[in-house]
Design a protein around this motif. Structure first.
Motif, PDB file in Angstrom:
ATOM      1  N   ASP A 117       0.775  -1.157   0.086  1.00 48.17           N
ATOM      2  CA  ASP A 117       0.069   0.081  -0.021  1.00 48.17           C
ATOM      3  C   ASP A 117       0.846   1.311  -0.070  1.00 48.17           C
ATOM      4  O   ASP A 117       1.903   1.429   0.821  1.00 48.17           O
ATOM      5  CB  ASP A 117      -1.001  -0.013   1.067  1.00 48.17           C
ATOM      6  N   LEU A 118       0.419   2.170  -0.943  1.00 47.34           N
ATOM      7  CA  LEU A 118       1.277   3.379  -0.903  1.00 47.34           C
ATOM      8  C   LEU A 118       0.928   4.340   0.345  1.00 47.34           C
ATOM      9  O   LEU A 118      -0.166   4.447   1.000  1.00 47.34           O
ATOM     10  CB  LEU A 118       0.756   4.198  -1.938  1.00 47.34           C
ATOM     11  N   ARG A 119       1.782   5.015   0.940  1.00 46.74           N
ATOM     12  CA  ARG A 119       1.563   5.883   1.773  1.00 46.74           C
ATOM     13  C   ARG A 119       1.776   7.370   1.312  1.00 46.74           C
ATOM     14  O   ARG A 119       1.956   7.376   0.207  1.00 46.74           O
ATOM     15  CB  ARG A 119       3.003   5.746   3.019  1.00 46.74           C
ATOM     16  N   THR A 120       1.418   8.240   2.075  1.00 51.02           N
ATOM     17  CA  THR A 120       1.440   9.868   1.495  1.00 51.02           C
ATOM     18  C   THR A 120       2.536  10.048   0.952  1.00 51.02           C
ATOM     19  O   THR A 120       2.577  10.714  -0.359  1.00 51.02           O
ATOM     20  CB  THR A 120       1.117  10.814   2.696  1.00 51.02           C
ATOM     21  N   ARG A 121       3.665   9.882   1.504  1.00 52.32           N
ATOM     22  CA  ARG A 121       5.072  10.132   0.869  1.00 52.32           C
ATOM     23  C   ARG A 121       5.137   9.632  -0.435  1.00 52.32           C
ATOM     24  O   ARG A 121       5.800  10.161  -1.482  1.00 52.32           O
ATOM     25  CB  ARG A 121       6.314   9.914   1.789  1.00 52.32           C
ATOM     26  N   ASP A 122       4.915   8.199  -0.555  1.00 50.98           N
ATOM     27  CA  ASP A 122       4.837   7.395  -1.587  1.00 50.98           C
ATOM     28  C   ASP A 122       4.282   8.018  -3.042  1.00 50.98           C
ATOM     29  O   ASP A 122       4.313   8.422  -4.154  1.00 50.98           O
ATOM     30  CB  ASP A 122       4.507   6.025  -1.739  1.00 50.98           C
ATOM     31  N   GLY A 123       2.800   8.539  -2.378  1.00 50.13           N
ATOM     32  CA  GLY A 123       1.984   9.500  -3.538  1.00 50.13           C
ATOM     33  C   GLY A 123       2.673  10.666  -4.216  1.00 50.13           C
ATOM     34  O   GLY A 123       2.770  10.856  -5.179  1.00 50.13           O
ATOM     35  N   LEU A 150       6.102  19.209  -5.575  1.00 46.51           N
ATOM     36  CA  LEU A 150       7.452  19.085  -6.142  1.00 46.51           C
ATOM     37  C   LEU A 150       8.575  19.381  -5.220  1.00 46.51           C
ATOM     38  O   LEU A 150       9.447  18.653  -5.198  1.00 46.51           O
ATOM     39  CB  LEU A 150       7.639  19.775  -7.327  1.00 46.51           C
ATOM     40  N   LEU A 151       8.329  20.410  -4.162  1.00 46.21           N
ATOM     41  CA  LEU A 151       9.156  20.951  -3.762  1.00 46.21           C
ATOM     42  C   LEU A 151       9.509  19.957  -2.106  1.00 46.21           C
ATOM     43  O   LEU A 151      10.574  19.719  -1.766  1.00 46.21           O
ATOM     44  CB  LEU A 151       8.908  22.448  -3.015  1.00 46.21           C
ATOM     45  N   VAL A 152       8.318  19.352  -1.855  1.00 47.02           N
ATOM     46  CA  VAL A 152       8.440  18.409  -0.595  1.00 47.02           C
ATOM     47  C   VAL A 152       9.455  17.367  -0.832  1.00 47.02           C
ATOM     48  O   VAL A 152      10.081  16.819   0.173  1.00 47.02           O
ATOM     49  CB  VAL A 152       7.029  18.020  -0.323  1.00 47.02           C
ATOM     50  N   PHE A 179      11.724  14.701   4.069  1.00 49.07           N
ATOM     51  CA  PHE A 179      11.129  13.736   3.096  1.00 49.07           C
ATOM     52  C   PHE A 179      11.545  12.387   3.120  1.00 49.07           C
ATOM     53  O   PHE A 179      11.091  11.250   2.952  1.00 49.07           O
ATOM     54  CB  PHE A 179      10.714  14.303   1.924  1.00 49.07           C
ATOM     55  N   TRP A 180      12.837  12.417   3.082  1.00 51.14           N
ATOM     56  CA  TRP A 180      13.663  11.097   2.929  1.00 51.14           C
ATOM     57  C   TRP A 180      14.219  10.627   4.244  1.00 51.14           C
ATOM     58  O   TRP A 180      14.705   9.387   4.200  1.00 51.14           O
ATOM     59  CB  TRP A 180      14.916  11.346   2.152  1.00 51.14           C
TER      60      TRP A 180
END
Length: 483
Positions: free
Chosen positions: A63-69, A472-474, A480-481
Motif C-alpha cells: 500500500d502506498l503512503r502519503t510520501r509515496d504518492g 514537487l518541493l516537498v 522527506f527522505w
C-alpha cells in the motif's frame, strides 16, 4: 518508503502512456503525413523502457503512503514530460532540439500552452493532434485517470489522488471508492470534451479543428492548430462564445459538475461560494477590460466587448487562447490580464494559478484582521458559506501563497541572469507557473527565441505550477527522505 512499489507503478504508468501514442499514429495513417513511424518508434521506446522498469518489480505490492504518492506524482510528471518529447524530437517537421521538444511536451502535459513552434498551419496533422492530445491528458491528470486501474495492481490510489488533485482541501471524494472517483472524473471530462467538439463543429470548425480545440479548451490548455490561435476564427463570434462557455465550465470545480449531473440540479453551483466568486470576478473583469478597450478607441463597442470578454475568460482561467496580440493593447491592460492569471480557476478544476478558493480565503482573512483591529477581544470566525474554516486551512493557504510568490520571484531573477529583460522574464515565469501560455515582450507570440537555460527554468516553473509547488518541493527536503 516503498521504492520498488513506486518504480513498479511508474513503469506501469509509462507503458500505459506509450499506448496513447498510437492515436496520433492512426491520424498520421489517415492523413498520410509521413509521421507514423516517428510515433510508432516513440511508442516502442517508451513501452520498452516502462516494461523494463515494471517487469522485474511486478510482484512488489504494498500500500502506498502519503510520501509515496508525492514521489510517484512528481516522478511520473517529470518522466512523462521527457518521454512525451520523443515524437516531437524524432519528427522532421518540426525539427526540434532536445530542449525544445521537452519544453513543448511539458508545456502540453501541464496545460500551459507556451510553444516554441511556429508555422503550425503547415505542420503534419498527426503532430498537431499529438500536441492537443497531450493537453487533454494533462488536463484531467494522467495519474487521476490511472488510479482507476491501480487497484488491479494491488496498490491503493488515494495517496495519488490527494497528491494530484489541485486545491487546498483534498479529502473530499465524490464517491466512497477512489476507483469510482477517478472513473467519475474521467466520464465528466469526456462528456464535456465531446459536447465542446460537437459545438465547435456545428459552429463552423472543421472536424479536425473541432476535436483538437475541444481537447485544449476543456483542458484549459491553449494549444491551437493555427498560428493565429482563436484569432483564426475571429470573424465567427459563435465559436468565440462557445470557447468562453466551455472555458468557464472547465474552470469550475469538477465536484460541482458531478453533483449537478448526478442530481440534475444546479443548486450545487448556487450554494458554492468559490463558484460565485469565480463567476462574479470574470463578469466584473470582463466589463472593466471591455470598457478600457472602448474608451482607448482600440475597437468599436461590439468588438471591444467581444475581444475583451474572450481575452479575460481565456487569461483568467489560464487557458491562453488569443484572438489578437493582447500584449499590444493600450495602458495597463496587458499587465492587468497577466495578473488575472495568478488567480486562476477553481480548486478541483483543470485551471492553473493560485486558485479562486485561496484568493477568497486570503481576502476574507484580510477583512477579518481589519475587524479584529477594531474589536481586539472579539472572536470572529472565518466562514466560507455556512462552513467555519479551521485555522490550519488558513495557515496552509497563507503558506502556499508565500511559497508561490517566493518561487515566482526566484525563477524570475534566475531567468534575468540568463540575459533576458525584465518584462520578458516577469511574463514568461508568470505564464509558466500559472500554466497560462502567452506572455509579454519576447514571449508574446512564442518562446522559441529564448536561450536553452531559460527554457529549462521555465519547464521547472510549469511543473511547479501544475503540481501546485509543494508536491514537487516537498521531495527536495531532507525530512522527506528520513525514515
Amino acid at each position: 518508503m516503498h521504492l520498488p512499489t513506486i518504480f513498479r507503478t511508474v513503469g506501469f504508468l509509462l507503458m500505459l502512456f506509450s499506448l496513447t501514442m498510437l492515436l496520433p499514429a492512426m491520424v498520421s495513417l489517415i492523413y498520410q503525413d509521413g509521421a507514423i513511424y516517428h510515433f510508432l518508434n516513440a511508442c516502442l521506446i517508451t513501452f520498452g523502457i516502462g516494461a523494463g522498469i515494471y517487469l522485474p518489480l511486478r510482484h512488489q505490492k504494498k500500500d502506498l503512503r502519503t510520501r509515496d504518492g508525492f514521489l510517484i506524482t512528481a516522478l511520473f510528471w517529470i518522466v512523462l514530460g521527457l518521454f512525451g518529447a520523443l515524437p516531437l524530437y524524432l519528427s522532421d517537421s518540426p525539427s526540434l532540439s532536445v530542449t525544445d521538444a521537452v519544453f513543448e511536451s511539458i508545456s502540453g502535459l501541464t496545460t500551459t500552452g507556451a510553444t516554441v513552434i511556429t508555422g503550425l498551419d503547415e505542420l503534419p496533422k498527426s503532430i498537431l493532434f499529438y500536441r492537443q492530445m497531450l493537453q487533454w491528458l494533462g488536463g484531467i491528470g494522467i495519474i487521476v485517470i490511472a488510479v482507476a486501474i491501480l487497484p488491479m495492481l494491488g496498490i491503493g490510489g488515494m495517496q495519488l489522488y490527494r497528491a494530484e488533485t489541485p486545491g487546498p482541501v483534498k479529502d473530499n471524494k465524490l464517491t466512497p471508492r477512489i476507483t469510482q472517483t477517478a472513473k467519475t472524473l474521467f466520464l465528466i471530462y469526456l462528456y464535456l470534451t465531446a459536447a465542446c467538439a460537437i459545438s465547435y463543429w456545428l459552429a463552423g470548425m472543421t472536424l479536425f479543428d473541432a476535436v483538437g480545440h475541444s481537447f485544449s479548451t476543456v483542458a484549459i490548455g491553449g494549444f491551437s492548430t493555427h498560428d493565429a490561435s482563436m484569432g483564426y476564427y475571429a470573424n465567427n463570434p459563435v465559436i468565440l462564445f462557445i470557447a468562453c462557455v466551455f472555458m468557464i465550465i472547465a474552470g469550475i470545480n469538477f465536484a460541482l459538475h458531478f453533483g449537478a449531473f448526478r442530481g440534475y440540479s444546479f443548486s450545487q453551483y448556487r450554494q458554492d461560494p468559490e463558484c460565485w466568486f469565480y463567476l462574479c470576478f470574470l463578469f466584473g473583469a470582463s466589463i472593466v477590460v471591455s470598457l478600457l478597450l472602448y474608451f482607448h478607441h482600440t475597437y468599436d463597442f461590439a468588438d471591444s466587448f467581444l475581444y475583451g470578454v474572450f481575452q479575460v475568460v481565456s487569461i483568467a482561467t489560464t487557458t491562453g487562447f488569443a484572438t489578437t496580440d493582447f500584449s499590444a493593447w493600450p495602458s495597463l491592460l496587458p499587465f492587468l490580464l497577466l495578473t488575472f492569471a495568478f488567480l486562476g480557476g477553481c480548486a478541483g478544476s483543470t485551471g492553473g494559478g493560485i486558485k479562486m478558493i485561496r484568493v477568497l480565503l486570503i481576502a476574507k482573512q484580510g477583512f477579518r484582521e481589519l475587524r479584529q483591529l477594531i474589536h481586539p477581544n472579539a472572536v470572529i470566525p472565518l466562514k466560507l458559506g455556512n462552513r467555519v474554516m479551521e485555522n490550519k486551512v488558513i495557515v496552509a493557504v497563507w503558506s502556499f501563497f508565500s511559497v508561490y510568490i517566493m518561487v515566482f520571484l526566484m525563477l524570475m531573477m534566475a531567468l534575468m541572469l540568463t540575459g533576458i529583460d525584465f518584462i520578458t522574464a516577469y511574463s514568461a515565469v508568470a505564464a509558466s507557473i500559472n500554466n497560462l501560455g502567452p506572455g509579454l515582450g519576447t514571449v508574446s507570440a512564442h518562446f522559441g527565441d529564448l536561450n536553452h537555460a531559460a527554457k529549462w527554468l521555465l519547464c521547472l516553473a510549469m511543473l511547479l505550477g501544475r503540481l501546485e509547488v509543494f508536491t514537487l518541493l516537498v521531495i527536495l527536503t531532507p525530512a522527506f527522505w528520513r525514515r
